[in-house]
Enzyme design. Structure first.
Site: not given
Ligand SMILES: O=C(O)C1=N[C@H](C(=O)O)C[C@H](O)C1
Length: 318
Positions: A141, A169
């Site tokens: 992420y 992600k």
């Molecule tokens: O839940 C998450 O992990 C998400 N992260 C993003 C964020 O950190 O803002 C946005 C995403 O829609 C969900």
């Protein structure tokens, strides 16, 4: 070279980072079960529990375990569950991973360590250690504006060679960097955007899907954008995307997940819009805009029925 484990399916499509419902300060398991049953009937490919939207940093270890157990028990189909795990101490995070070995999750979503701002070598070694602590797939992420450090593409590509680093992600918010990664990633390494307002653009660049808090609302329509693109219907995808873009901006008009929780509360999916401090509920002004949009979308839904329909089965996912 990366070997793709047959058991690790490629991660693609629409994934939902599920909110964690609270009521009177406690985990609201009744609302959680209602949510999980609801999304089992929607075209989502998986749920991520205890991610950013799930307010993971406010959950204690016991609550996280109950969250996972309750969500797994409420499933009405074999919907994969991934668990968000974060931390800035590699040893402690590896121990946390090992401690969840018997939990009913199919994989993990792990952001870069926050606050400490390690080097790229530090990031690579951190994720290598975590990949070695589990056989389950890990989604990296990359969200520099939250963690304070970017996982650069060279580092991502090096990590992509590990068999259980299943994908990314992507929240780098730089379409050029995202496209560079999409062009150079190895087969089997999934890239899903986590930038709700960039979903359509990311798919057009070749991303495999999205992990989108905004897709708690209008879930079928978010999925339909991707399905239209997969079916080669660019005009149909854009027609579906335009109103969703506005919706995504509305749901992120104040720190998330307050607006998403307000929406779910007003539409009857959760019993309370509570968030835990330091997050706060939506302002009265945003509450008014969200309520108006919920009412307006009752009408919009009818307009969608008139769009040319997708190929048979397309709305269920690839
Ligand atoms: O839940 C998450 O992990 C998400 N992260 C993003 C964020 O950190 O803002 C946005 C995403 O829609 C969900």
């Amino acid at each position: 070279m990366r070997e793709i484990d047959e058991n690790h399916r490629a991660i693609a499509g629409l994934w939902l980072p599920l909110v964690t419902p609270f009521r009177d300060g406690a985990l609201d398991e009744a609302s959680l079960a209602r949510l999980v049953r609801h999304y089992c009937e929607q075209p989502v490919e998986g749920l991520i529990l205890a991610a950013t939207t799930g307010e993971a940093l406010t959950l204690d270890a016991g609550e996280t375990e109950r969250l996972v157990a309750a969500a797994a028990a409420a499933r009405t189909r074999a919907l994969p569950l991934f668990l968000g795990l974060s931390g800035s101490d590699t040893r402690r995070l590896a121990a946390k991973l090992e401690a969840t070995e018997a939990w009913p999750v199919e994989g993990y979503l792990i952001p870069a360590p926050y606050y400490v701002r390690p080097s790229q070598e530090g990031l690579r070694r951190h994720f290598e250690a975590l990949a070695g602590a589990t056989d389950r797939p890990i989604l990296l992420y990359n969200i520099p504006y939250r963690t304070g450090v970017a996982i650069e593409n060279e580092t991502l590509l090096a990590l992509a060679e590990l068999p259980n680093i299943a994908g990314l992600k992507d929240c780098c918010r730089d379409p050029q960097l995202s496209f560079d990664l999409l062009c150079r990633r190895p087969a089997g390494f999934s890239v899903l955007t986590g930038e709700d307002a960039l979903f359509h653009g990311a798919l057009c660049q070749g991303a495999d899907g999205g992990i989108l808090a905004a897709a708690h609302a209008e879930t079928r329509l978010f999925a339909a954008v991707r399905q239209a693109l997969l079916a080669g219907d660019r005009a149909g995808a854009l027609a579906r995307w335009r109103p969703l873009f506005e919706l995504a901006r509305l749901l992120f008009a104040e720190p998330s997940p307050a607006a998403v929780k307000h929406w779910l509360w007003r539409t009857g999916l959760i019993d309370s819009p509570e968030v835990r401090l330091p997050m706060t509920g939506v302002s009265p002004a945003l509450a008014g805009r969200l309520d108006a949009e919920i009412v307006r979308r009752g009408t919009l839904a009818a307009a969608y029925q008139r769009l040319p329909s997708l190929p048979r089965g397309a709305e269920r996912g690839a």
